[in-house]
Design a protein around this motif. Structure first.
Motif, PDB file in Angstrom:
ATOM      1  N   ALA A 162       0.834  -1.209   0.000  1.00  0.00           N
ATOM      2  CA  ALA A 162       0.000   0.000   0.000  1.00  0.00           C
ATOM      3  C   ALA A 162       0.865   1.254   0.000  1.00  0.00           C
ATOM      4  CB  ALA A 162      -0.918  -0.013   1.214  1.00  0.00           C
ATOM      5  N   ARG A 163       1.916   1.238   0.810  1.00  0.00           N
ATOM      6  CA  ARG A 163       2.812   2.394   0.858  1.00  0.00           C
ATOM      7  C   ARG A 163       3.543   2.584  -0.459  1.00  0.00           C
ATOM      8  NH1 ARG A 163       5.418   1.288   6.884  1.00  0.00           N
ATOM      9  NH2 ARG A 163       3.616   2.045   8.091  1.00  0.00           N
ATOM     10  N   ARG A 164       3.943   1.465  -1.088  1.00  0.00           N
ATOM     11  CA  ARG A 164       4.636   1.547  -2.378  1.00  0.00           C
ATOM     12  C   ARG A 164       3.724   2.125  -3.447  1.00  0.00           C
ATOM     13  NH1 ARG A 164       9.294   2.623  -4.682  1.00  0.00           N
ATOM     14  NH2 ARG A 164       9.558   1.573  -6.688  1.00  0.00           N
ATOM     15  N   MET A 165       2.474   1.702  -3.451  1.00  0.00           N
ATOM     16  CA  MET A 165       1.519   2.223  -4.421  1.00  0.00           C
ATOM     17  C   MET A 165       1.276   3.711  -4.201  1.00  0.00           C
ATOM     18  SD  MET A 165      -1.260  -0.901  -4.741  1.00  0.00           S
ATOM     19  CE  MET A 165      -2.295   0.047  -5.868  1.00  0.00           C
ATOM     20  N   GLU A 166       1.181   4.112  -2.940  1.00  0.00           N
ATOM     21  CA  GLU A 166       1.012   5.531  -2.639  1.00  0.00           C
ATOM     22  C   GLU A 166       2.207   6.335  -3.127  1.00  0.00           C
ATOM     23  OE1 GLU A 166       0.474   5.704   1.543  1.00  0.00           O
ATOM     24  OE2 GLU A 166      -1.641   5.088   1.492  1.00  0.00           O
ATOM     25  N   LEU A 167       3.403   5.774  -2.928  1.00  0.00           N
ATOM     26  CA  LEU A 167       4.623   6.451  -3.367  1.00  0.00           C
ATOM     27  C   LEU A 167       4.656   6.597  -4.886  1.00  0.00           C
ATOM     28  CD1 LEU A 167       7.440   7.608  -2.828  1.00  0.00           C
ATOM     29  CD2 LEU A 167       8.333   5.278  -2.879  1.00  0.00           C
TER      30      LEU A 167
END
Length: 227
Positions: A108-113
């Protein structure tokens, strides 16, 4: 992400696809079909075609960038995507990716980034296109491309660009003749070397002067170096 987290992410890849130069990934107005893509290696050209048949390049994703985000809302691709050089594309199922992100915090954090980077990049492109002089646009484009390649392990000085002069002109809203003239001018200034599709920034400081529109500072610095 850790090795185990990367392995979990790899399992979400539906397939890897090799696109040869000129091959189309998807067409403008084509249904999204619940697919999202990531550029593993190579470079993609995203473009729109007007009713008059004129092409306008809107983005140039490199390795590590995502494709298809523009279709998430409408479920229809707003652009066509074509390989500028042999490129490897990772295909994901968008619904599965979203479901996995709900239970996999690193994903999820990678996608947000990635989405944040895509938005920031589009803002920088809009700023580049709003620059008043053609020299500023081309200098900014060269610096941004070198920086993007450096993020993927390059030296930030030399990079391969799978674009024709016409493509560069189209992307920057200029003419082919203007791009050819400016490239020769930058070469004459001693801040750029070009061999086929390989570009080398010989004087990035000078290019930054041009990108800022600070021509006098650059000329004064060059004159001082010559003494």
């Amino acid at each position: 992400m850790s090795d185990s987290e990367c392995a979990g992410f790899e399992r979400l890849v539906v397939r890897r696809r090799l696109l040869l130069r000129g091959e189309i990934l998807h067409q403008m107005n084509e249904p999204m079909q619940d697919k999202l893509y990531a550029v593993h290696s190579g470079q993609i050209k995203c473009y729109q075609v007007s009713y008059a048949g004129e092409q306008r390049i809107t983005a140039l994703p490199f390795g590590g960038e995502i494709l298809g985000c523009d279709a998430i809302g409408s479920m229809v691709h707003a652009t066509s995507a074509q390989a500028n050089c042999p490129s490897i594309i990772c295909e994901f199922n968008y619904s599965q990716l979203v479901a996995a992100a709900r239970n996999f915090t690193p994903l999820a954090r990678r996608m947000e980034l990635l989405l944040s980077k895509a938005l920031a990049h589009q803002q920088s492109v809009n700023l580049m296109l709003s620059l008043p002089r053609a020299e500023q646009k081309l200098a900014t484009f060269l610096l941004q491309t070198a920086w993007a390649c450096a993020l993927r392990g390059g030296d930030g000085i030399t990079f391969e660009l799978g674009l024709s002069r016409r493509d560069i002109a189209d992307y920057l809203g200029l003419t082919d003749a203007t791009i050819a003239r400016l490239l020769q001018r930058f070469i004459r200034y001693g801040c750029l070397a070009v061999f086929r599709r390989r570009f080398t920034l010989l004087d990035a400081i000078r290019l930054r002067d041009i990108a800022r529109g600070d021509y006098h500072t650059g000329e004064a610095r060059r004159a001082q170096q010559a003494l």
